[in-house]
Scaffold this motif. Structure first.
Motif, PDB file in Angstrom:
ATOM      1  N   MET A 230       4.094  12.764   6.675  1.00  0.00           N
ATOM      2  CA  MET A 230       4.139  11.401   7.146  1.00  0.00           C
ATOM      3  C   MET A 230       5.530  10.857   6.842  1.00  0.00           C
ATOM      4  O   MET A 230       5.939  10.795   5.694  1.00  0.00           O
ATOM      5  N   LYS A 231       6.244  10.493   7.870  1.00  0.00           N
ATOM      6  CA  LYS A 231       7.581   9.932   7.684  1.00  0.00           C
ATOM      7  C   LYS A 231       7.475   8.498   7.156  1.00  0.00           C
ATOM      8  O   LYS A 231       6.541   7.772   7.494  1.00  0.00           O
ATOM      9  N   ILE A 232       8.449   8.122   6.377  1.00  0.00           N
ATOM     10  CA  ILE A 232       8.453   6.785   5.776  1.00  0.00           C
ATOM     11  C   ILE A 232       8.554   5.714   6.854  1.00  0.00           C
ATOM     12  O   ILE A 232       7.966   4.635   6.724  1.00  0.00           O
ATOM     13  N   LEU A 233       9.235   6.004   7.941  1.00  0.00           N
ATOM     14  CA  LEU A 233       9.328   5.043   9.041  1.00  0.00           C
ATOM     15  C   LEU A 233       7.945   4.596   9.493  1.00  0.00           C
ATOM     16  O   LEU A 233       7.713   3.415   9.757  1.00  0.00           O
ATOM     17  N   THR A 234       7.011   5.508   9.549  1.00  0.00           N
ATOM     18  CA  THR A 234       5.645   5.200   9.997  1.00  0.00           C
ATOM     19  C   THR A 234       4.986   4.144   9.125  1.00  0.00           C
ATOM     20  O   THR A 234       4.272   3.272   9.623  1.00  0.00           O
ATOM     21  N   THR A 235       5.207   4.210   7.835  1.00  0.00           N
ATOM     22  CA  THR A 235       4.511   3.299   6.920  1.00  0.00           C
ATOM     23  C   THR A 235       4.939   1.850   7.093  1.00  0.00           C
ATOM     24  O   THR A 235       4.231   0.950   6.653  1.00  0.00           O
ATOM     25  N   ASN A 236       6.060   1.618   7.755  1.00  0.00           N
ATOM     26  CA  ASN A 236       6.511   0.251   7.967  1.00  0.00           C
ATOM     27  C   ASN A 236       5.758  -0.439   9.099  1.00  0.00           C
ATOM     28  O   ASN A 236       5.976  -1.606   9.378  1.00  0.00           O
ATOM     29  N   TYR A 237       4.850   0.296   9.740  1.00  0.00           N
ATOM     30  CA  TYR A 237       4.100  -0.254  10.864  1.00  0.00           C
ATOM     31  C   TYR A 237       2.591  -0.217  10.662  1.00  0.00           C
ATOM     32  O   TYR A 237       1.846  -0.505  11.598  1.00  0.00           O
ATOM     33  N   ILE A 238       2.132   0.140   9.475  1.00  0.00           N
ATOM     34  CA  ILE A 238       0.696   0.242   9.250  1.00  0.00           C
ATOM     35  C   ILE A 238       0.252  -0.664   8.109  1.00  0.00           C
ATOM     36  O   ILE A 238       0.987  -0.902   7.166  1.00  0.00           O
ATOM     37  N   SER A 239      -0.957  -1.169   8.241  1.00  0.00           N
ATOM     38  CA  SER A 239      -1.551  -1.989   7.190  1.00  0.00           C
ATOM     39  C   SER A 239      -2.988  -1.521   6.987  1.00  0.00           C
ATOM     40  O   SER A 239      -3.479  -0.664   7.714  1.00  0.00           O
ATOM     41  N   CYS A 240      -3.642  -2.102   6.028  1.00  0.00           N
ATOM     42  CA  CYS A 240      -5.018  -1.719   5.727  1.00  0.00           C
ATOM     43  C   CYS A 240      -5.915  -1.971   6.941  1.00  0.00           C
ATOM     44  O   CYS A 240      -5.813  -3.000   7.611  1.00  0.00           O
ATOM     45  N   ALA A 241      -6.816  -1.020   7.199  1.00  0.00           N
ATOM     46  CA  ALA A 241      -7.711  -1.112   8.349  1.00  0.00           C
ATOM     47  C   ALA A 241      -9.021  -1.824   8.040  1.00  0.00           C
ATOM     48  O   ALA A 241      -9.813  -2.071   8.948  1.00  0.00           O
ATOM     49  N   VAL A 242      -9.236  -2.191   6.783  1.00  0.00           N
ATOM     50  CA  VAL A 242     -10.471  -2.876   6.412  1.00  0.00           C
ATOM     51  C   VAL A 242     -10.453  -4.276   7.013  1.00  0.00           C
ATOM     52  O   VAL A 242      -9.471  -5.010   6.882  1.00  0.00           O
ATOM     53  N   LYS A 243     -11.529  -4.654   7.675  1.00  0.00           N
ATOM     54  CA  LYS A 243     -11.590  -5.931   8.391  1.00  0.00           C
ATOM     55  C   LYS A 243     -11.267  -7.126   7.479  1.00  0.00           C
ATOM     56  O   LYS A 243     -10.533  -8.033   7.867  1.00  0.00           O
ATOM     57  N   ALA A 244     -11.768  -7.118   6.262  1.00  0.00           N
ATOM     58  CA  ALA A 244     -11.535  -8.226   5.334  1.00  0.00           C
ATOM     59  C   ALA A 244     -10.061  -8.377   4.959  1.00  0.00           C
ATOM     60  O   ALA A 244      -9.643  -9.434   4.506  1.00  0.00           O
ATOM     61  N   CYS A 245      -9.283  -7.346   5.157  1.00  0.00           N
ATOM     62  CA  CYS A 245      -7.862  -7.388   4.792  1.00  0.00           C
ATOM     63  C   CYS A 245      -6.967  -7.919   5.910  1.00  0.00           C
ATOM     64  O   CYS A 245      -5.793  -8.176   5.675  1.00  0.00           O
ATOM     65  N   LYS A 246      -7.505  -8.045   7.099  1.00  0.00           N
ATOM     66  CA  LYS A 246      -6.693  -8.467   8.241  1.00  0.00           C
ATOM     67  C   LYS A 246      -6.096  -9.865   8.067  1.00  0.00           C
ATOM     68  O   LYS A 246      -5.062 -10.176   8.624  1.00  0.00           O
ATOM     69  N   SER A 247      -6.737 -10.693   7.260  1.00  0.00           N
ATOM     70  CA  SER A 247      -6.279 -12.081   7.117  1.00  0.00           C
ATOM     71  C   SER A 247      -5.420 -12.301   5.874  1.00  0.00           C
ATOM     72  O   SER A 247      -5.066 -13.435   5.575  1.00  0.00           O
ATOM     73  N   THR A 248      -5.052 -11.251   5.170  1.00  0.00           N
ATOM     74  CA  THR A 248      -4.256 -11.419   3.967  1.00  0.00           C
ATOM     75  C   THR A 248      -2.952 -10.625   4.049  1.00  0.00           C
ATOM     76  O   THR A 248      -2.914  -9.543   4.632  1.00  0.00           O
ATOM     77  N   SER A 249      -1.925 -11.167   3.466  1.00  0.00           N
ATOM     78  CA  SER A 249      -0.628 -10.490   3.475  1.00  0.00           C
ATOM     79  C   SER A 249      -0.569  -9.348   2.464  1.00  0.00           C
ATOM     80  O   SER A 249       0.359  -8.543   2.497  1.00  0.00           O
TER      81      SER A 249
END
Length: 137
Positions: free
Chosen positions: A1-20
């Protein structure tokens, strides 16, 4: 997994979508491999505006890279980007790969395992979006 990729992903858990806190995901037990890739400064210059700089700095420090500037570099016609900064970004973003380890959400603490360079983003049933049940009357 290239580090570049991680700059575009966040947690997939629904409850996390509203938090930074769900971005960036944080590396744990990361096994890094450097794989030489042809240096193309134009690519780094073009991708730089799309990089979330504060998240990249966090990731870089977690992985032991301390050469990134405090502020996101910006090129102008009068002042092109420093070649060393471009090379450092190239090394971090494109040549550095995480082959084993974990990505962890700071909000819910969910762990995404990385095995052979591939992160598993499939959620267990209790964290996935609920399915709509259709019943016959």
């Amino acid at each position: 997994m290239k580090i570049l990729t991680t700059n575009y992903i966040s947690c997939a858990v629904k409850a996390c979508k509203s938090t930074s806190l769900s971005f960036p995901l944080h590396f744990q037990d990361a096994v890094l491999v450097q794989e030489e890739v042809d240096f193309k400064p134009e690519f780094i210059t073009n991708i730089l505006p799309r990089i979330e700089w504060e998240a990249l700095k966090i990731t870089a420090v977690e992985l032991g890279f301390t050469t990134l500037p405090a502020q996101k570099p910006e090129a102008t016609e009068e002042a092109p980007l420093d070649p060393q900064v471009l090379k450092d970004l190239h090394t971090l973003l494109l040549e550095t790969q995480v082959t084993e380890g974990k990505l962890v959400c700071a909000n819910c603490k969910h762990v995404y395992n990385i095995h052979q360079g591939i992160a598993n983003f499939l959620l267990p049933n209790h964290l996935a979006l609920p399915l709509i049940m259709i019943t016959n009357f």
